[in-house]
Design a protein around this motif. Structure first.
Motif, PDB file in Angstrom:
ATOM      1  N   ARG A  77      -9.016  -4.522 -13.766  1.00 11.89           N
ATOM      2  CA  ARG A  77      -9.751  -3.282 -14.031  1.00 11.89           C
ATOM      3  C   ARG A  77      -9.801  -2.396 -12.790  1.00 11.89           C
ATOM      4  N   ALA A  78     -10.017  -2.984 -11.619  1.00 17.42           N
ATOM      5  CA  ALA A  78     -10.045  -2.204 -10.370  1.00 17.42           C
ATOM      6  C   ALA A  78      -8.690  -1.545 -10.118  1.00 17.42           C
ATOM      7  N   TRP A  79      -7.612  -2.274 -10.381  1.00 21.38           N
ATOM      8  CA  TRP A  79      -6.270  -1.708 -10.208  1.00 21.38           C
ATOM      9  C   TRP A  79      -6.038  -0.566 -11.196  1.00 21.38           C
ATOM     10  N   MET A  80      -6.385  -0.784 -12.441  1.00 22.73           N
ATOM     11  CA  MET A  80      -6.160   0.243 -13.461  1.00 22.73           C
ATOM     12  C   MET A  80      -6.934   1.522 -13.156  1.00 22.73           C
ATOM     13  N   THR A  81      -8.156   1.389 -12.678  1.00 28.83           N
ATOM     14  CA  THR A  81      -9.022   2.550 -12.480  1.00 28.83           C
ATOM     15  C   THR A  81      -8.981   3.081 -11.051  1.00 28.83           C
ATOM     16  N   GLY A  82      -8.228   2.427 -10.165  1.00 23.32           N
ATOM     17  CA  GLY A  82      -8.147   2.857  -8.775  1.00 23.32           C
ATOM     18  C   GLY A  82      -7.029   3.859  -8.546  1.00 23.32           C
ATOM     19  N   ASP A  83      -6.929   4.295  -7.310  1.00 23.32           N
ATOM     20  CA  ASP A  83      -5.878   5.228  -6.922  1.00 23.32           C
ATOM     21  C   ASP A  83      -4.518   4.561  -6.981  1.00 23.32           C
ATOM     22  N   LEU A  84      -3.502   5.345  -7.245  1.00 20.79           N
ATOM     23  CA  LEU A  84      -2.132   4.843  -7.269  1.00 20.79           C
ATOM     24  C   LEU A  84      -1.635   4.728  -5.837  1.00 20.79           C
ATOM     25  N   ALA A  85      -1.209   3.539  -5.465  1.00 20.61           N
ATOM     26  CA  ALA A  85      -0.737   3.305  -4.103  1.00 20.61           C
ATOM     27  C   ALA A  85       0.755   3.014  -4.139  1.00 20.61           C
ATOM     28  N   GLU A  90       6.586   6.378 -10.175  1.00 22.86           N
ATOM     29  CA  GLU A  90       6.933   6.167 -11.580  1.00 22.86           C
ATOM     30  C   GLU A  90       6.465   4.798 -12.074  1.00 22.86           C
ATOM     31  N   THR A  91       6.733   3.751 -11.305  1.00 29.18           N
ATOM     32  CA  THR A  91       6.310   2.411 -11.711  1.00 29.18           C
ATOM     33  C   THR A  91       4.786   2.313 -11.731  1.00 29.18           C
ATOM     34  N   ALA A  92       4.125   2.886 -10.733  1.00 24.00           N
ATOM     35  CA  ALA A  92       2.659   2.843 -10.687  1.00 24.00           C
ATOM     36  C   ALA A  92       2.054   3.556 -11.891  1.00 24.00           C
ATOM     37  N   ALA A  93       2.616   4.704 -12.256  1.00 25.96           N
ATOM     38  CA  ALA A  93       2.086   5.468 -13.387  1.00 25.96           C
ATOM     39  C   ALA A  93       2.387   4.781 -14.716  1.00 25.96           C
ATOM     40  N   LEU A  94       3.638   4.367 -14.893  1.00 24.77           N
ATOM     41  CA  LEU A  94       4.018   3.787 -16.183  1.00 24.77           C
ATOM     42  C   LEU A  94       3.367   2.434 -16.430  1.00 24.77           C
ATOM     43  N   ARG A 108     -10.126   5.799 -20.092  1.00 25.23           N
ATOM     44  CA  ARG A 108      -8.703   6.135 -20.088  1.00 25.23           C
ATOM     45  C   ARG A 108      -8.403   7.494 -19.465  1.00 25.23           C
ATOM     46  N   LEU A 109      -9.156   8.514 -19.829  1.00 28.49           N
ATOM     47  CA  LEU A 109      -8.887   9.859 -19.325  1.00 28.49           C
ATOM     48  C   LEU A 109      -8.954   9.917 -17.794  1.00 28.49           C
ATOM     49  N   PRO A 110      -9.951   9.307 -17.159  1.00 26.37           N
ATOM     50  CA  PRO A 110      -9.946   9.324 -15.690  1.00 26.37           C
ATOM     51  C   PRO A 110      -8.701   8.663 -15.078  1.00 26.37           C
ATOM     52  N   VAL A 111      -8.186   7.626 -15.713  1.00 23.73           N
ATOM     53  CA  VAL A 111      -6.963   6.987 -15.217  1.00 23.73           C
ATOM     54  C   VAL A 111      -5.808   7.978 -15.306  1.00 23.73           C
ATOM     55  N   LEU A 112      -5.680   8.625 -16.445  1.00 24.72           N
ATOM     56  CA  LEU A 112      -4.608   9.603 -16.620  1.00 24.72           C
ATOM     57  C   LEU A 112      -4.747  10.770 -15.646  1.00 24.72           C
ATOM     58  N   ARG A 113      -5.959  11.189 -15.397  1.00 19.27           N
ATOM     59  CA  ARG A 113      -6.185  12.280 -14.430  1.00 19.27           C
ATOM     60  C   ARG A 113      -5.803  11.842 -13.006  1.00 19.27           C
ATOM     61  N   ARG A 114      -6.071  10.585 -12.658  1.00 16.62           N
ATOM     62  CA  ARG A 114      -5.671  10.081 -11.331  1.00 16.62           C
ATOM     63  C   ARG A 114      -4.150  10.049 -11.202  1.00 16.62           C
ATOM     64  N   ILE A 115      -3.490   9.653 -12.273  1.00 19.02           N
ATOM     65  CA  ILE A 115      -2.028   9.662 -12.257  1.00 19.02           C
ATOM     66  C   ILE A 115      -1.535  11.093 -12.035  1.00 19.02           C
ATOM     67  N   MET A 116      -2.098  12.033 -12.780  1.00 19.36           N
ATOM     68  CA  MET A 116      -1.673  13.422 -12.635  1.00 19.36           C
ATOM     69  C   MET A 116      -1.959  13.958 -11.237  1.00 19.36           C
ATOM     70  N   ALA A 117      -3.080  13.580 -10.661  1.00 21.20           N
ATOM     71  CA  ALA A 117      -3.403  14.030  -9.306  1.00 21.20           C
ATOM     72  C   ALA A 117      -2.369  13.523  -8.310  1.00 21.20           C
ATOM     73  N   ARG A 118      -1.959  12.280  -8.462  1.00 17.54           N
ATOM     74  CA  ARG A 118      -0.936  11.732  -7.562  1.00 17.54           C
ATOM     75  C   ARG A 118       0.399  12.458  -7.751  1.00 17.54           C
TER      76      ARG A 118
END
Length: 179
Positions: A77-85, A90-94, A108-118
């Motif tokens: 859960r921490a990985w899913m909801t944390g920043d993409l490192a 592409e692999t981190a987002a997918l 879910r939406l906050p996760v998608l927003r973090r992906i978009m921010a990255r």
């Protein structure tokens, strides 16, 4: 790799063989792994207490069935909801997108927003590099090489733009109220 295995084990307890098949059946769309690397990751997860052996199947091989511990669920859960490192956006987002359905709908939406921010951050860096390269005087003997290097950069910029558009569309179709 370890987080992908945690994701697969979030779905259900599995044997090593099941995990290999899980990679082949879906995860391989965005992440390639050998059986040896899966085994090493399993051993690391066991040593860290993030998974445990739930049972050993009867029979000649005595296959172990692995399951998540509470610490493993928290790590996932921490990985899913944390920043993409890492460098491989592409692999981190997918990988997060692939397992997004394991989170509660409100998460879910906050996760998608973090992906978009990255993606936006990386796109801004690529665009800045493109602008800086426009100011350079390339020697004649390197122009052919530079042409293809700039094409590679243009591909990266186009890819990031596509990714942003795709995630915006996905949010509109699946993550907004009423859908």
């Amino acid at each position: 790799m370890a987080h992908v295995i945690l994701g697969l084990l979030m779905i259900a307890p599995q044997t090593f063989y099941d995990l290999i098949k899980g990679f082949e059946a879906g995860v391989a769309l965005f992440y390639s792994a050998s059986s040896g690397s899966i085994k090493r990751a399993l051993d690391t997860l066991l040593a860290r207490g993030l998974i445990e052996v739930a049972s050993v199947e009867a029979g000649g091989r005595g296959r172990k069935v692995y399951r998540l511990t509470d610490a493993g669920r928290q790590e996932f859960r921490a990985w899913m909801t944390g920043d993409l490192a890492g460098l491989d956006l592409e692999t981190a987002a997918l990988s997060r997108l692939y397992f997004l359905g394991l989170l509660e709908p409100a998460e879910r939406l906050p996760v998608l927003r973090r992906i978009m921010a990255r993606v936006e951050t990386d796109l801004a860096a690529l665009s800045a590099l493109d602008r800086r390269l426009d100011t350079l005087n390339i020697p004649e003997e390197h122009r052919d090489l530079a042409t293809h290097q700039r094409a590679t950069l243009a591909y990266g910029i186009a890819s990031h733009r596509f990714t942003l558009d795709w995630f915006r569309d996905h949010i509109d179709r699946h993550e907004t109220p009423g859908h």
